[in-house]
Design an enzyme around this catalytic site. Structure first.
Site, short mmCIF file in Angstrom:
data_model
loop_
_atom_site.label_atom_id
_atom_site.label_comp_id
_atom_site.label_asym_id
_atom_site.label_seq_id
_atom_site.Cartn_x
_atom_site.Cartn_y
_atom_site.Cartn_z
N ASP A 220 -60.01 -67.71 -55.92
CA ASP A 220 -61.65 -67.01 -55.79
C ASP A 220 -61.43 -65.19 -56.16
O ASP A 220 -61.27 -65.24 -54.86
CB ASP A 220 -61.99 -67.82 -55.26
CG ASP A 220 -64.03 -67.44 -56.10
OD1 ASP A 220 -64.49 -67.70 -57.13
OD2 ASP A 220 -64.90 -67.19 -55.91
N GLU A 269 -42.97 -71.57 -48.20
CA GLU A 269 -41.54 -72.48 -46.89
C GLU A 269 -42.40 -73.99 -47.41
O GLU A 269 -40.88 -74.71 -46.65
CB GLU A 269 -43.38 -72.59 -46.23
CG GLU A 269 -43.56 -71.00 -44.75
CD GLU A 269 -44.27 -70.74 -43.65
OE1 GLU A 269 -44.44 -70.85 -43.28
OE2 GLU A 269 -45.03 -72.34 -43.59
#
Length: 562
Positions: A220, A269
């Protein structure tokens, strides 16, 4: 007819041409009967979503919130609002989605927290200059006694972007004190992203949800995290971005990409890497693509088609430019016509040509009476534009209810409005409630099958658009979306297209590398089918099938299989 089986999409690339369905949880489905949509409600409709044919859902905020801004005022980034369920309910929803081969994208709101977040309450209880206040933007006021805001910056929802607090500690306890920055509502204080603690904590938040199975994040206000807070604060009386060099006071500063490089390290990751898409209302294309780089978030919304008139020339130019941007950035393009922040596109297209954003606001304020809308034309154009878009290479973002042909609820009772814009502008702008009304599921059930009494009232005409009224109705908008999304999976191929010269200026005609062709008549009058296109190849149409005389109806899109 030649068959085509698309090559399997590599796991790490699923997002590049995905159909993503935005869910505004509080308005989707209510499983508990309290009038607010919830996570169990989403889970209960997973079969509907799978049948619709989407690849992923994007969940607007479901975190604890006072709902000062519809959930975008977040109390706790690593929890679920108890009215919407529990973390266990979230896990069950993720499991149901993945079992249906549907990915899940969570909304993350990094620019601001809520004023109920533990960090902000600690800041209010601490002294000026304290580490607690350094998580936000607190400043002394101007004027003889600090009675004036620190700058002229306006809020997106109206009024100033600064609110003064009453001090609670020290010798000034009980007296007016410092001011804090909020680019949105006062209940949404902006976080200070120069503070390393903020950066590390959001890394923790990303890992928290990724560990629970979230496949990606919608970011956002991605362009607003970094501000130039050097004293004295520079003037910016407007929220427009007027420079393309990364030096605007509040938006799209170059430093923001250092933050997203850190996010990318976290997202990488995981196997496959988690994806992210930026909501960055940046007017310069050379700047927008920076958010979409593989070293950053990886994708960014473009709202160009959403803002464009329904016209062949504009659509062709926008698509060509956006595909070039995507190639430069290494991302795929994104396409969107409706979301939780804008007037639904079936209503925008129903208004007279040339109706701009200000005129749309006036139309909402009139209760949808002025100017006079043409709903039949609006839905016809919306379906044609959507089918044009679904044929394009890139990600298609759909907003809940558009598959039902829902229009904006422009005539909501004024005492039911909840958007902060309505109150912050002295009730001169109605805001976004009209596109957030809870969905109609069953025309025969109380509250149209939503659940409890909906938090925003459903207009009577919503019943005509209910899922139950369209589920098996040939030619319904719901059936149209299901058909288009099913064929879209067969159409997907390389991320390119070839424009075919059109004999009529009202036509836009493109061909995908595997032979699929998309033709849209943006005009109102029927026009001749271009040479070489056989009506027998038509597999999807946004409106009535063309007659065998070879005419393409006005405001209609056709898909031709190879």
């Amino acid at each position: 007819m030649n068959s085509h089986v698309p090559a399997p999409v590599p796991a790490a690339q699923w997002w590049r041409q995905a159909a993503v369905y935005q869910i505004y949880p509080r308005s989707f489905a209510d499983a508990t009967g309290d009038g607010l949509g919830d996570l169990p409600g989403v889970t209960s409709r997973m079969g509907y979503l799978a049948e619709l044919g989407i690849d992923a859902i994007w969940l607007s905020p479901f975190y604890p919130s006072a709902l000062a801004d519809g959930g975008y005022d977040v109390d706790d980034y690593r929890n679920v609002d108890e009215r919407l369920g529990t973390l266990e309910d979230f896990d069950a929803m993720i499991a149901a989605a993945h079992a249906a081969n549907i990915k899940v994208i969570a909304d993350v709101v990094p620019n601001h927290s809520s004023n109920r977040h533990q960090w902000f309450t600690a800041a209010l209880a601490s002294a000026p200059g304290s580490p607690e206040r350094a998580r936000y933007h607190f400043r002394d006021g101007l004027g003889e006694n600090g009675e004036l805001p620190p700058s002229d910056w306006p809020s997106h929802f109206g009024g100033p972007a600064w609110t003064r607090i009453t001090e609670t500690t020290g010798e000034n306890a009980g007296a007016p004190g410092q001011w804090y920055l909020h680019l949105f509502a006062p209940e949404q204080p902006d976080l200070n992203w120069d503070n390393p603690e903020i950066r590390e904590d959001f890394h923790t938040t990303l890992r928290f949800w990724a560990d629970r199975g979230v496949d990606g994040f919608r970011v956002d206000v991605a362009h607003a995290l970094v501000k130039d807070m050097a004293h004295p604060l520079r003037s910016k009386p407007s929220l427009e971005i007027l420079v393309d060099d990364g030096t605007d006071v509040l938006f799209d500063r170059d430093e923001v990409h250092e933050i997203y490089a850190g996010w990318r390290s976290v997202l990488n990751e995981y196997d496959p890497p988690r994806i992210a898409v930026a909501e960055a209302w940046v007017p310069f294309t050379n700047r927008r693509l920076r958010y979409a780089r593989p070293t950053g978030l990886g994708q960014a919304f473009n709202f160009d088609l959403l803002q464009a008139p329904f016209a062949a020339t504009e659509f062709r130019e926008i698509v060509a430019r956006c595909l070039e941007e995507a190639e430069v950035s290494g991302a795929s393009s994104t396409w969107v016509f409706s979301n939780h922040d804008v007037v639904r596109h079936a209503s925008r297209y129903s208004l007279p040509d040339g109706t701009d954003a200000a005129a749309q606001d006036a139309w909402l304020l009139s209760g949808g009476r002025e100017p006079v809308a043409d709903p039949a034309r609006g839905l016809r154009r919306a379906r044609a534009a959507t089918l044009f878009m679904l044929g394009l290479p890139g990600s298609a973002y759909l907003y809940q209810g558009e598959e039902l042909g829902l229009f904006e609820a422009a005539d909501l009772p004024l005492d039911s409005l909840q958007d902060p814009t309505w109150f912050r502008t002295g009730k001169t702008l109605k805001g976004r409630d009209g596109c957030r009304v809870p969905l109609p599921w069953n025309a025969q059930e109380e509250h149209l099958g939503f659940g409890g009494p909906p938090w925003l009232p459903q207009p009577a005409w919503f019943a005509e658009h209910a899922v139950s009224a369209q589920d098996a109705a040939e030619g319904s908008t719901l059936q149209f979306y299901r058909s288009a999304l099913a064929w879209r999976r067969k159409l997907q191929t390389t991320e390119s297209l070839h424009w075919v010269s059109a004999p009529d200026a009202a036509l836009a005609h493109y061909r995908r590398p595997n032979g699929w062709e998309v033709l849209t008549n943006f005009g109102t009058a029927p026009t001749d089918l271009p040479d070489g296109l056989d009506p027998a190849r038509i597999v999807v149409t946004s409106g009535a099938l063309p007659v065998l005389s070879g005419l393409v109806p006005g405001e209609t899109t056709l898909w031709f299989a190879p």
